[in-house]
Write a protein that holds these residues in place. Sequence first.
Motif, short mmCIF file in Angstrom:
data_model
loop_
_atom_site.label_atom_id
_atom_site.label_comp_id
_atom_site.label_asym_id
_atom_site.label_seq_id
_atom_site.Cartn_x
_atom_site.Cartn_y
_atom_site.Cartn_z
N GLU A 175 0.85 -1.19 0.00
CA GLU A 175 0.00 0.00 0.00
C GLU A 175 0.89 1.24 0.00
O GLU A 175 2.04 1.20 0.45
CB GLU A 175 -0.96 0.00 1.20
N ARG A 216 -4.53 -0.54 1.97
CA ARG A 216 -4.88 -1.85 2.50
C ARG A 216 -6.06 -1.79 3.48
O ARG A 216 -6.80 -2.75 3.64
CB ARG A 216 -3.68 -2.50 3.19
N GLU A 217 -6.21 -0.64 4.15
CA GLU A 217 -7.32 -0.53 5.10
C GLU A 217 -8.65 -0.41 4.34
O GLU A 217 -9.71 -0.59 4.92
CB GLU A 217 -7.13 0.68 6.02
N ASP A 245 0.45 -4.61 4.04
CA ASP A 245 0.19 -3.56 5.03
C ASP A 245 1.43 -2.73 5.30
O ASP A 245 2.56 -3.22 5.29
CB ASP A 245 -0.28 -4.23 6.32
N GLU A 246 1.17 -1.47 5.54
CA GLU A 246 2.20 -0.58 6.07
C GLU A 246 1.54 0.07 7.27
O GLU A 246 0.34 0.30 7.28
CB GLU A 246 2.52 0.47 5.00
N ASN A 247 2.30 0.36 8.28
CA ASN A 247 1.70 0.91 9.50
C ASN A 247 1.42 2.40 9.33
O ASN A 247 2.10 3.25 9.88
CB ASN A 247 2.61 0.64 10.70
N ASP A 248 0.38 2.67 8.54
CA ASP A 248 0.12 4.06 8.16
C ASP A 248 -1.12 4.62 8.82
O ASP A 248 -1.55 5.72 8.52
CB ASP A 248 -0.02 4.16 6.64
N ASN A 249 -1.74 3.86 9.70
CA ASN A 249 -2.98 4.37 10.29
C ASN A 249 -2.90 4.37 11.81
O ASN A 249 -3.88 4.15 12.50
CB ASN A 249 -4.17 3.55 9.82
#
Length: 160
Positions: free
Chosen positions: A44, A100-101, A132-136
């Motif tokens: 993502e 991805r979310e 996933d990337e830890n973007d949220n």
Amino acid sequence: MNRITSPVFALFLLTAVVVVIANSGDKLVRKKREWILPPKPLKENVDYTRKEYISKIRSDFETKGIHYALEGIGVNKPPFNVFVVDPDTGYIRVTKLLDREEIDTYNLSGIATFIDGREAEKRIDIRIKVVDENDNAPVFGDMEAGEVKELSPPGKCFCF
Ligand SMILES: *[C@@H]1O[C@H](CO)[C@@H](O)[C@H](O)[C@H]1NC(C)=O
Ligand SMILES: [Ca+2]
Ligand SMILES: [Ca+2]
């Protein structure tokens, strides 16, 4: 392995070879039906839109007059045209950054048709996973989204 060249052993070998050929005959046919370059997972937020392709579909009936198409969520169902395929080459491209979310897996169908519209192959399932990337991560800790909206209505500026 000296002196084991008995006729029985030879016969056994021959049988084994025949069995293998019979089996692989079946597999070969099925392999021919696989007409995809398996798509790699896409990350993502990464811009792949300038890549020539992220996956390819190709029919064994190939070259003359084969026309490629895609169907599924992200193509002909909303969100539209996230993925597009070149009808002539079968190259699949992505047109947007992925989230991805929002959607974590795209399940597309690849379709190859002859000029007269007949499908040349069985449709192929193309599954594209979004990594996933830890973007949220929550930015405002426990504050609720509703509160943020109330505090700052769109279009207004509270400039002190
Ligand atoms: C695609 O299929 C997988 C597994 O069946 C499912 O988890 C996922 O939600 C599907 N994706 C879409 C966009 O329908
Ligand atoms: Ca995201
Ligand atoms: Ca994420």
